[in-house]
Motif scaffolding. Structure first.
Motif, PDB file in Angstrom:
ATOM      1  N   LEU A   1      -1.910  -3.225  -4.851  1.00 17.74           N
ATOM      2  CA  LEU A   1      -1.853  -4.531  -4.182  1.00 17.74           C
ATOM      3  C   LEU A   1      -1.140  -4.400  -2.839  1.00 17.74           C
ATOM      4  N   ARG A   2      -0.041  -3.638  -2.823  1.00 17.06           N
ATOM      5  CA  ARG A   2       0.670  -3.415  -1.559  1.00 17.06           C
ATOM      6  C   ARG A   2      -0.203  -2.610  -0.595  1.00 17.06           C
ATOM      7  N   LEU A   3      -0.882  -1.608  -1.128  1.00 17.27           N
ATOM      8  CA  LEU A   3      -1.767  -0.780  -0.299  1.00 17.27           C
ATOM      9  C   LEU A   3      -2.843  -1.641   0.372  1.00 17.27           C
ATOM     10  N   ILE A   4      -3.454  -2.543  -0.397  1.00 19.61           N
ATOM     11  CA  ILE A   4      -4.510  -3.413   0.143  1.00 19.61           C
ATOM     12  C   ILE A   4      -3.932  -4.301   1.246  1.00 19.61           C
ATOM     13  N   LYS A   5      -2.780  -4.882   0.969  1.00 18.69           N
ATOM     14  CA  LYS A   5      -2.141  -5.774   1.949  1.00 18.69           C
ATOM     15  C   LYS A   5      -1.822  -5.033   3.244  1.00 18.69           C
ATOM     16  N   GLU A   6      -1.240  -3.833   3.132  1.00 15.78           N
ATOM     17  CA  GLU A   6      -0.853  -3.069   4.316  1.00 15.78           C
ATOM     18  C   GLU A   6      -2.072  -2.543   5.070  1.00 15.78           C
ATOM     19  N   THR A   7      -3.093  -2.107   4.320  1.00 17.55           N
ATOM     20  CA  THR A   7      -4.290  -1.560   4.969  1.00 17.55           C
ATOM     21  C   THR A   7      -5.028  -2.628   5.754  1.00 17.55           C
ATOM     22  N   VAL A   8      -5.182  -3.807   5.180  1.00 11.37           N
ATOM     23  CA  VAL A   8      -5.873  -4.900   5.871  1.00 11.37           C
ATOM     24  C   VAL A   8      -5.092  -5.312   7.115  1.00 11.37           C
ATOM     25  N   ALA A   9      -3.764  -5.392   6.988  1.00 13.24           N
ATOM     26  CA  ALA A   9      -2.935  -5.768   8.145  1.00 13.24           C
ATOM     27  C   ALA A   9      -3.045  -4.737   9.265  1.00 13.24           C
ATOM     28  N   ALA A  10      -3.167  -3.449   8.903  1.00 18.09           N
ATOM     29  CA  ALA A  10      -3.261  -2.386   9.915  1.00 18.09           C
ATOM     30  C   ALA A  10      -4.635  -2.352  10.572  1.00 18.09           C
ATOM     31  N   LEU A  11      -5.689  -2.632   9.785  1.00 23.57           N
ATOM     32  CA  LEU A  11      -7.048  -2.545  10.319  1.00 23.57           C
ATOM     33  C   LEU A  11      -7.420  -3.749  11.164  1.00 23.57           C
ATOM     34  N   LYS A  12      -6.899  -4.936  10.792  1.00 25.81           N
ATOM     35  CA  LYS A  12      -7.232  -6.162  11.522  1.00 25.81           C
ATOM     36  C   LYS A  12      -5.942  -6.901  11.874  1.00 25.81           C
ATOM     37  N   PRO A  13      -5.135  -6.326  12.763  1.00 29.57           N
ATOM     38  CA  PRO A  13      -3.805  -6.902  13.028  1.00 29.57           C
ATOM     39  C   PRO A  13      -3.844  -8.293  13.649  1.00 29.57           C
ATOM     40  N   GLY A  14      -4.900  -8.616  14.380  1.00 29.36           N
ATOM     41  CA  GLY A  14      -4.937  -9.911  15.054  1.00 29.36           C
ATOM     42  C   GLY A  14      -5.499 -11.020  14.191  1.00 29.36           C
ATOM     43  N   SER A  15      -6.716 -10.804  13.674  1.00 25.76           N
ATOM     44  CA  SER A  15      -7.425 -11.884  12.982  1.00 25.76           C
ATOM     45  C   SER A  15      -7.014 -12.053  11.530  1.00 25.76           C
ATOM     46  N   GLN A  16      -6.417 -11.015  10.919  1.00 27.30           N
ATOM     47  CA  GLN A  16      -5.979 -11.093   9.526  1.00 27.30           C
ATOM     48  C   GLN A  16      -7.058 -11.657   8.594  1.00 27.30           C
ATOM     49  N   PRO A  17      -8.106 -10.901   8.302  1.00 27.51           N
ATOM     50  CA  PRO A  17      -9.107 -11.392   7.358  1.00 27.51           C
ATOM     51  C   PRO A  17      -8.458 -11.642   6.000  1.00 27.51           C
ATOM     52  N   GLN A  18      -8.986 -12.608   5.294  1.00 27.64           N
ATOM     53  CA  GLN A  18      -8.428 -12.976   3.999  1.00 27.64           C
ATOM     54  C   GLN A  18      -9.026 -12.081   2.915  1.00 27.64           C
ATOM     55  N   VAL A  19      -8.167 -11.395   2.163  1.00 26.62           N
ATOM     56  CA  VAL A  19      -8.617 -10.545   1.054  1.00 26.62           C
ATOM     57  C   VAL A  19      -7.900 -10.995  -0.206  1.00 26.62           C
ATOM     58  N   LEU A  20      -8.680 -11.327  -1.220  1.00 28.42           N
ATOM     59  CA  LEU A  20      -8.131 -11.757  -2.502  1.00 28.42           C
ATOM     60  C   LEU A  20      -8.561 -10.757  -3.569  1.00 28.42           C
ATOM     61  N   VAL A  21      -7.606 -10.247  -4.320  1.00 28.75           N
ATOM     62  CA  VAL A  21      -7.893  -9.250  -5.350  1.00 28.75           C
ATOM     63  C   VAL A  21      -8.103  -9.969  -6.685  1.00 28.75           C
ATOM     64  N   VAL A  22      -9.167  -9.593  -7.369  1.00 30.83           N
ATOM     65  CA  VAL A  22      -9.448 -10.103  -8.712  1.00 30.83           C
ATOM     66  C   VAL A  22      -9.579  -8.878  -9.613  1.00 30.83           C
ATOM     67  N   SER A  23      -9.040  -8.950 -10.817  1.00 28.82           N
ATOM     68  CA  SER A  23      -9.143  -7.795 -11.710  1.00 28.82           C
ATOM     69  C   SER A  23      -9.056  -8.227 -13.161  1.00 28.82           C
ATOM     70  N   THR A  24      -9.381  -7.286 -14.034  1.00 32.85           N
ATOM     71  CA  THR A  24      -9.348  -7.556 -15.467  1.00 32.85           C
ATOM     72  C   THR A  24      -7.939  -7.445 -16.028  1.00 32.85           C
ATOM     73  N   ARG A  25      -7.045  -6.709 -15.332  1.00 32.36           N
ATOM     74  CA  ARG A  25      -5.663  -6.592 -15.803  1.00 32.36           C
ATOM     75  C   ARG A  25      -4.789  -5.964 -14.722  1.00 32.36           C
ATOM     76  N   LEU A  26      -3.482  -6.163 -14.849  1.00 34.58           N
ATOM     77  CA  LEU A  26      -2.508  -5.499 -13.980  1.00 34.58           C
ATOM     78  C   LEU A  26      -2.034  -4.259 -14.728  1.00 34.58           C
ATOM     79  N   LEU A  27      -2.327  -3.094 -14.171  1.00 38.83           N
ATOM     80  CA  LEU A  27      -2.172  -1.840 -14.918  1.00 38.83           C
ATOM     81  C   LEU A  27      -0.766  -1.267 -14.874  1.00 38.83           C
TER      82      LEU A  27
END
Length: 697
Positions: free
Chosen positions: A650-676
């Motif tokens: 979850l942290r990796l996704i948040k940091e990667t999206v922020a680094a790739l799109k620093p200005g526009s901040q696309p919205q990414v929502l994680v859905v999963s079957t469980r927290l591992l």
């Protein structure tokens, strides 16, 4: 425009429909629905606030008392088989006059499960529900009593602002090579599947088909409620099946025509990257809390927090059962919610510092005496900040959310299992470096010295050394290593053949691990699930040996999950003499492809057609320039991890999206079957009926 907040509120809105039914009723609820309510609307307190008289487990051993004429049943399953039997048992033991049954499974799926054509509910009728209503009245003893059966899509739990979980599908996991062999064993030679990618829905057992269709239906209900038209993409065989079901969902066609909002959803099989799931490199406080603290009974995600520090109960062995446990789900306090977000998506050190800051801030607001100290955060320090709340009931109630998260952190930091986390991390780093320098058998042989019964003593002269790896940790290291087997230097052909170096080595490992397990004085929850035994006395060498042979058969196929990929084939970068070998998370690679400025099409992220228009686009694109849908076309991206996601991801996704799109901040929502947790993965790989899930039928 659709936002993550709109999606986050969907489960709460669904629970409002249930809460409107519970006034003056006894509520019976199964575990997945209880867990969803726990994270969504404040747990049992929401039911009592809505007028419920009592809340009980959905079990044949429960009933209503004579002065309780109304019951509401909330279940996540089909109204069939064991579920109906349990309903009958509870009603027969009670004196009810009014029953409401709420199921998370839609009526069309009930028709399918009962082999009835979908045309039966074309005019809005619900024959399966109506028949059950008659049965309920019959079991209550009077056909004039009131019975209601309705569908409410209670499928998703908003665990954080970034994460939705589906507890009812916690045991859904992508298929593995042994499952392919089991499917092919029942098919004629000419119709056998060459790979898992070739497996289609009709070839699956009925139980798995129903589970996949139920998940697709839950997602369709989410998109229906939020007015969303989705573009579906898939990475992996199981993801293709789920995305295909969602794309072809009977109710989705009309929804997509009228929906005002647009979103993309990428389904990703957990098997694409098991290294990240079992590894200890995540540096996540939440991951460590979930690993070392005991699970909350009946829950997949939450844990028990010992609350005795805030009471006058003497802290000694056996007294923990005197005080109800705390938990991680804090839906009522904004301060506790923000702290949980930080613990979930920050690095370990940052998370611990934020826990200390919030505890100090809470004590300062209440003017409680605390002794400030800077530097390294210790568990004793965190407990010293929590104890002053003990004598102030008002302050305790106001800040109970932050206090529970603070105590969870303190109990994790001083837990005797925590040193093993660092020991596993050290071994993983050694294995990672060795992979680029030797063939797989040579790297695997480095595990042999570890395959022995625990017998080391700590400095006090008694017990095991705290950082000594036991069978659980050894199994995790094996999964970690086998998931990277294809990254090693290729061995000589004779090493990999039957009877070769690798097979002999695996036999030695099985022997050593068998001895290590049978010499344990107590079986861990993982070993209990793998062996089917609860006590060491029940174990036999033959039983353990058989379980481990099956385990190694499954391990052998783990590294081939990405064999069919054209681009995203590796999660490992070997050392170049200057830089060390590194693990390259698969999710980061996917996000780099999705948010690449050139928007080029990645062949491994497959677009799933939703209708004739998409099929025509796909066909015409072979002959002329037609723009095919791209995951980044829409303002919101759902990333659905089939088989679970870890807090560090979850942290990796948040940091990667922020680094790739620093200005526009696309919205990414994680859905999963469980927290591992790391230990969940061996259970899902070696002790789960993936082809025939238990759906209660």
């Amino acid at each position: 425009m659709l936002t993550p907040e709109d999606v986050w509120h969907f489960p709460v809105q669904m629970w409002d429909r249930v809460l409107s039914k519970v006034n003056r009723a006894v509520v019976f609820m199964d575990d997945p629905c209880a867990e969803i309510l726990h994270w969504s609307a404040g747990g049992a307190a929401a039911l009592f606030d809505a007028g419920a008289r009592n809340v009980k487990q959905f079990s044949s051993f429960e009933s209503c008392s004579e002065d309780e004429p109304k019951a509401v049943f909330v279940v996540s399953t089909l109204l069939k088989g064991r579920t109906v039997d349990t309903l009958k048992d509870i009603i027969s033991l009670s004196r009810l006059q009014y029953c409401v049954v709420v199921t998370a499974v839609s009526h069309p799926l009930h028709l399918l499960a009962n082999n009835v054509t979908a045309a039966a509910d074309a005019d809005g009728a619900a024959p399966v529900f109506e028949q059950l209503e008659d049965k309920l009245c019959e079991w209550m003893g009077d056909m004039n009593y009131t019975a209601e059966v309705l569908h409410v899509p209670l499928s998703f739990a908003p665990v954080s602002q970034q994460l939705l979980l589906a507890p009812a599908f916690a045991r859904l996991f992508p298929l593995l090579p042994p499952d392919l062999r089991a499917l092919n064993a029942k098919r004629p030679d000419k119709k056998r599947f060459a790979s898992l990618l070739d497996v289609d829905m009709p070839a699956l057992p009925a139980e798995l088909q129903l589970e996949i269709k139920a998940l697709a239906g839950a997602l369709n209900a989410l998109f229906e409620a939020t007015g969303t038209r989705e573009e579906s993409f898939a990475v992996g065989p199981m993801s293709r099946l789920i995305a295909g079901e969602l794309a072809a969902h009977p109710q989705a066609k009309n929804r997509r025509k009228a929906a005002p909002n647009k979103a993309s959803i990428i389904f990703v099989d957990r098997t694409m990257d098991l290294t990240g799931a079992v590894g200890h490199h995540g540096d996540s406080l939440a991951e460590k809390i979930l690993t070392v603290l005991k699970p909350l009974p009946g829950h997949v995600t939450d844990v028990q927090v010992d609350m005795r520090e805030l009471t006058g109960v003497l802290i000694c062995p056996g007294s923990e059962s005197c005080v109800a446990p705390g938990c991680l789900a804090q839906t009522q306090s904004p301060a506790a919610r923000s702290l949980w977000e930080a613990m979930l998506t920050s690095k370990h050190k940052e998370g611990v510092m934020e826990v200390r800051r919030q505890l100090v801030e809470a004590a300062s607001k209440e003017k409680l005496p605390i002794k400030m100290s800077m530097g390294r955060v210790t568990p004793e320090q965190l407990c010293s900040y929590a104890r002053p709340f003990r004598g102030d009931a008002g302050a305790l109630e106001t800040h109970c959310g932050v206090l529970q998260l603070g105590l969870a952190t303190a109990q994790t930091l001083r837990h005797p299992l925590l040193p093993r986390w660092d020991a596993c991390l050290a071994f993983e780093r050694l294995l990672l470096q060795a992979l680029g320098d030797a063939d797989f058998a040579s790297v695997l042989s480095q595990m042999l010295p570890l395959m022995k019964p625990r017998g080391g003593q700590d400095d006090s002269g008694g017990g095991f050394a705290e950082d000594e790896c036991g069978p659980d940790e050894l199994i995790l290291l094996l999964v970690y290593l086998y998931s990277l087997a294809d990254e090693a230097q290729h061995a000589e052909r004779e090493d990999a053949r039957p009877g070769g170096k690798l097979e002999k080595l695996e036999r030695e490992l099985i022997g050593g691990l068998t001895l290590a397990i049978t010499r344990e004085t107590e079986l861990s929850p993982l070993l209990q699930k793998l062996t089917g035994c609860t006590q060491v006395e029940e174990l036999s060498i033959e039983r353990v040996h058989s379980v481990l042979e099956h385990m190694f058969e499954t391990l052998g196929g783990l590294s081939h999950a990405r064999d069919h990929h054209k681009q995203l084939r590796r999660v490992y970068t070997a050392s170049d003499g200057v830089h060390q070998a590194t693990y390259q998370p698969f999710l980061r690679q996917i996000l780099q492809e999705v948010f690449h400025p050139d928007k080029h099409q990645c062949p491994d992220i497959e677009h799933m057609s939703g209708g004739l228009t998409d099929l025509l686009k796909t066909g015409f694109s072979m002959f002329m320039k037609v723009s095919r849908p791209h995951p980044s076309d829409n303002p919101l991206l759902f990333l659905f991890l089939v088989g679970g996601v870890t807090p560090s991801e979850l942290r990796l996704i948040k940091e990667t999206v922020a680094a790739l799109k620093p200005g526009s901040q696309p919205q990414v929502l994680v859905v999963s079957t469980r927290l591992l947790r790391p230990a969940d993965v061996p259970e899902l790989l070696f002790a789960t009926q993936r082809l025939t899930p238990d759906i209660g039928v």
